[in-house]
Design a protein around this motif. Structure first.
Motif, short mmCIF file in Angstrom:
data_model
loop_
_atom_site.label_atom_id
_atom_site.label_comp_id
_atom_site.label_asym_id
_atom_site.label_seq_id
_atom_site.Cartn_x
_atom_site.Cartn_y
_atom_site.Cartn_z
N ILE A 1 -5.19 -2.52 9.12
CA ILE A 1 -5.58 -1.11 9.23
C ILE A 1 -7.01 -1.03 9.76
CG2 ILE A 1 -5.98 1.05 7.97
CD1 ILE A 1 -3.94 0.08 5.90
N TYR B 1 -2.78 1.67 11.95
CA TYR B 1 -2.22 0.34 11.73
C TYR B 1 -1.34 -0.02 12.92
CZ TYR B 1 0.75 -3.41 10.12
OH TYR B 1 1.41 -4.61 10.05
N LYS C 1 -6.40 5.69 4.55
CA LYS C 1 -6.11 4.26 4.38
C LYS C 1 -5.13 4.03 3.24
CE LYS C 1 -8.08 -0.31 3.62
NZ LYS C 1 -9.29 -1.12 3.31
N SER D 1 -1.48 2.32 3.68
CA SER D 1 -1.25 1.04 2.98
C SER D 1 0.13 0.98 2.33
CB SER D 1 -2.33 0.81 1.91
OG SER D 1 -3.60 0.70 2.50
N VAL E 1 2.59 -0.02 5.18
CA VAL E 1 2.25 -1.12 6.09
C VAL E 1 3.35 -2.18 6.18
CG1 VAL E 1 0.77 -3.16 6.28
CG2 VAL E 1 -0.25 -0.90 6.16
N GLU F 1 5.45 -3.02 9.53
CA GLU F 1 5.40 -4.37 10.12
C GLU F 1 6.81 -4.88 10.35
OE1 GLU F 1 3.92 -8.03 11.49
OE2 GLU F 1 2.86 -6.15 11.13
#
Length: 470
Positions: free
Chosen positions: A28, A45, A69, A73, A76, A80
């Motif tokens: 991030i 991100y 953030k 998070s 994330v 991904e």
């Protein structure tokens, strides 16, 4: 002078888009300027395999407290896995008007689109609770948004939906969440309006879904894009998803969770029907719906939700009456209601334990809404506000802020007896921040009294002021 964005891929994991706009792959990147002249910032991100030679889907994560953030998070690992870019603004805030927040979101969206290679027709929003409600409103004002992932929240407003401007709505909710019944009903409304939608329902102690569930929600967006031919169909991904979800549905049924199995099969149908043949799944669905275990479970769940509706009606009625009449005598009634929910917490039946959780969530959300309403008045009714915080100490005894508010307001009214009572209740419940207690607003006179310091000495030791025997 207009800034020229340069797409430069370095040999390292850092991507540079301008002399002060850098992103680290697989991480991030915080506090990126959306616009130099405005001062708004965002977090982004990018997956670890991010590159500039292909386009990417993006999810704009809306957090109405500016915790960009923190919200990113939570998504994330899923992003991904599924290959999504995430972005969130630090400038969104519940205290701003809807139009102001929409403009902030739109500026962030434009900044991302002009800075990153984003796939056409693959821009989405996502959020948790109040952020989710705002996320679901944005597609109405920003037509380029194609879908929403809403975790634990209904649509921000059904009334403003535009049937000519449809988007995909994916709800994710724990059956213990007080929004669960409303999200079930909302699905029927969306179906009637022919809005594509799914509802991932799960059980568990945690109200937030795990990473696999969030990843599957993102996968649904990807598969829907394939069905609409916005991206090339991936037959392997389609088959793998079908098999994974079918195994999960069978596991639900085997573990005596037929309702969850039914919900999941419905979602499989809604997304994968345009991509693969579903004859065997339709047969499985019919068999499940006809099973004795499903009929018994769905009847029990529906009956309990119906009982909840009556309880919620009582909560709403009595809270309004108590505020209008300053009915402090009714605190005992609220205490009784919580004890009844305590009994449900110990029930051997999962549906009853989930009902208790939903009712607690409902009443605390109702109190929070009323606190916001009373506190936002031009002339704040301190008696009503104090009563609301007193009720909150009963409905959420481990949320210490409510006790502190009662102590502060009561001390300001020089009602030291009430302030001391709630101080002791606070300390009994495990509060230990002594320094904060000695700096509470409006408590200067209270905290030098022997009674205040005796309580500090009793529960925390080392009171700041000496206690002089009478």
């Amino acid at each position: 002078m207009k800034k020229i964005l340069l797409y430069t891929l370095l040999l390292s994991a850092t991507l540079v888009f301008s002399q002060d706009f850098k992103l680290v792959k697989g991480a991030i990147t915080e506090n990126l300027l959306v616009n130099d002249s405005i001062g708004e910032t965002m977090a982004i991100y990018t997956p670890s395999n991010f590159s500039l030679d292909k386009s990417w889907p993006v999810i704009f994560v809306t957090d109405m407290r500016g915790n960009a953030k923190s919200s990113i998070s939570m998504l994330v690992n899923s992003a991904e896995k599924e290959g999504y870019v995430l972005a969130s603004s630090y400038s969104l805030n519940d205290s701003l008007s809807l139009s102001e927040n929409v403009l902030i979101a739109n500026r962030m969206l434009n900044a991302i689109v002009t800075s990153l290679p984003i796939t056409n027709n693959r821009m989405y929003t996502a959020g948790f609770e109040s952020g989710a409600k705002f996320a679901s409103i944005l597609p109405t004002f920003i037509p380029d948004i194609n879908g929403v992932i809403s975790v634990g929240a209904t649509l921000g407003s059904i009334d403003i939906l535009n049937v000519r401007q449809k988007f995909q709505f994916i709800g994710v909710v724990n059956r213990s969440d007080y929004n669960f019944p409303d999200m079930l009903e909302e699905r029927k409304v969306l179906d009637k309006l022919k809005f594509p939608n799914q509802l991932f329902v799960f059980d568990g102690e945690k109200h937030l879904p795990d990473g696999n569930t969030l990843a599957m929600a993102m996968r649904m967006l990807t598969l829907s894009s394939m069905a609409k031919e916005h991206i090339v169909k991936d037959s392997t991904l389609i088959a793998d998803t079908y098999n994974e979800l079918l195994v999960k549905a069978n596991t639900f049924f085997t573990n005596d969770q037929p309702i969850l199995a039914s919900y999941l099969i419905s979602d499989i149908e809604r997304v994968l029907a345009p991509l693969i043949t579903m004859d065997s799944l339709k047969t499985t669905k019919k068999s499940l719906r006809r099973s004795t275990s499903y009929k018994k479970a769905i009847r029990t769940q529906n009956n309990i939700i119906l009982k909840e509706d009556f309880a919620k009606g009582d909560y709403s009625y009595y809270l309004e009456e108590d505020i209008i009449t300053y009915n402090y005598a009714n605190l005992g009634w609220w205490n009784y209601q919580m004890k009844e929910l305590d009994k449900l917490d110990k029930s051997s039946q999962l549906f009853e334990r989930q009902s208790s959780s939903r009712l607690r969530g409902f009443i605390n959300a109702l109190i929070a809404d009323n606190v916001d309403y009373v506190a936002s008045a031009e002339k704040v009714d301190m008696d009503a506000l104090n009563l609301l915080y007193m009720i909150k100490t009963i409905t959420a005894p481990k949320e210490y802020e409510s006790y502190l508010k009662v102590i502060t307001i009561s001390a300001g009214m020089e009602d030291f007896g009430t302030a001391l009572f709630y101080l002791e209740e606070l300390l009994k419940n495990g509060y230990s921040d002594k320094a904060k207690l000695y700096t509470l607003e409006n408590s200067a006179l209270l905290r030098i009294t022997p009674e205040f310091n005796e309580l500090i000495e009793k529960y925390l030791t080392n009171a700041r002021y000496d206690i002089i025997p009478q």
